[in-house]
Design a protein around this motif. Sequence first.
Motif, PDB file in Angstrom:
ATOM      1  N   ASN A 218       3.085   6.343  -6.674  1.00  0.00           N
ATOM      2  CA  ASN A 218       1.977   6.829  -7.508  1.00  0.00           C
ATOM      3  C   ASN A 218       1.054   7.700  -6.665  1.00  0.00           C
ATOM      4  N   PRO A 219       1.466   8.894  -6.289  1.00  0.00           N
ATOM      5  CA  PRO A 219       0.663   9.720  -5.382  1.00  0.00           C
ATOM      6  C   PRO A 219      -0.706  10.105  -5.946  1.00  0.00           C
TER       7      PRO A 219
ATOM      8  N   VAL B  38       7.193   7.781   5.422  1.00  0.00           N
ATOM      9  CA  VAL B  38       7.893   7.080   4.343  1.00  0.00           C
ATOM     10  C   VAL B  38       8.079   8.039   3.174  1.00  0.00           C
ATOM     11  N   ASP B  39       9.259   8.011   2.576  1.00  0.00           N
ATOM     12  CA  ASP B  39       9.458   8.769   1.346  1.00  0.00           C
ATOM     13  C   ASP B  39       9.935   7.820   0.246  1.00  0.00           C
TER      14      ASP B  39
ATOM     15  N   ILE C 101       0.838  -1.198   0.000  1.00  0.00           N
ATOM     16  CA  ILE C 101       0.000   0.000   0.000  1.00  0.00           C
ATOM     17  C   ILE C 101       0.872   1.246   0.000  1.00  0.00           C
ATOM     18  N   LEU C 102       1.871   1.265   0.877  1.00  0.00           N
ATOM     19  CA  LEU C 102       2.752   2.425   0.963  1.00  0.00           C
ATOM     20  C   LEU C 102       3.604   2.578  -0.292  1.00  0.00           C
ATOM     21  N   THR C 103       4.060   1.459  -0.861  1.00  0.00           N
ATOM     22  CA  THR C 103       4.851   1.515  -2.096  1.00  0.00           C
ATOM     23  C   THR C 103       4.035   2.162  -3.204  1.00  0.00           C
TER      24      THR C 103
END
Length: 136
Positions: free
Chosen positions: A18-19, A48-49, A11-13
């Motif tokens: 892909n914001p 997370v960045d 999910i975070l990836t």
Amino acid sequence: MIDLTDLQEDILTLAVKNPEMTNEEIADVLDCSPNWVGEVRRKYEHAVDESQVDDSLNTVRGNAQTVKSSSGGGGLLGFFIIMPLELSLAFTVWALENSLRLSVWLLEKTLALSIWLLELPFRILGGLAGSSKNER
């Protein structure tokens, strides 16, 4: 260090790489609830960045960049190839769901008819016994 499940990492990836993807789009890709995606993003996305995530996904085949290109698919490629595939898949799912509903409906009617046929001799005998009592 944050301890995350494979799904939370995916999910975070996707969210970081892909914001522009909505919670619903990420949920569709990862086959989970949009509410869960939103909860994970609210809890962890700020910590997370992009340098902390790679493109690989744990719970689905492919990577975050291929998901991005296949989720919207702008341009002629998306219009002539991806959109018809998505539409045909949606139609197939719809047909299967309706087919399943029809099959369940037919099964219910078949069972109801079977029960009625099993009860029929007893109803006939009960009717005959009831009419012979009235004759006495």
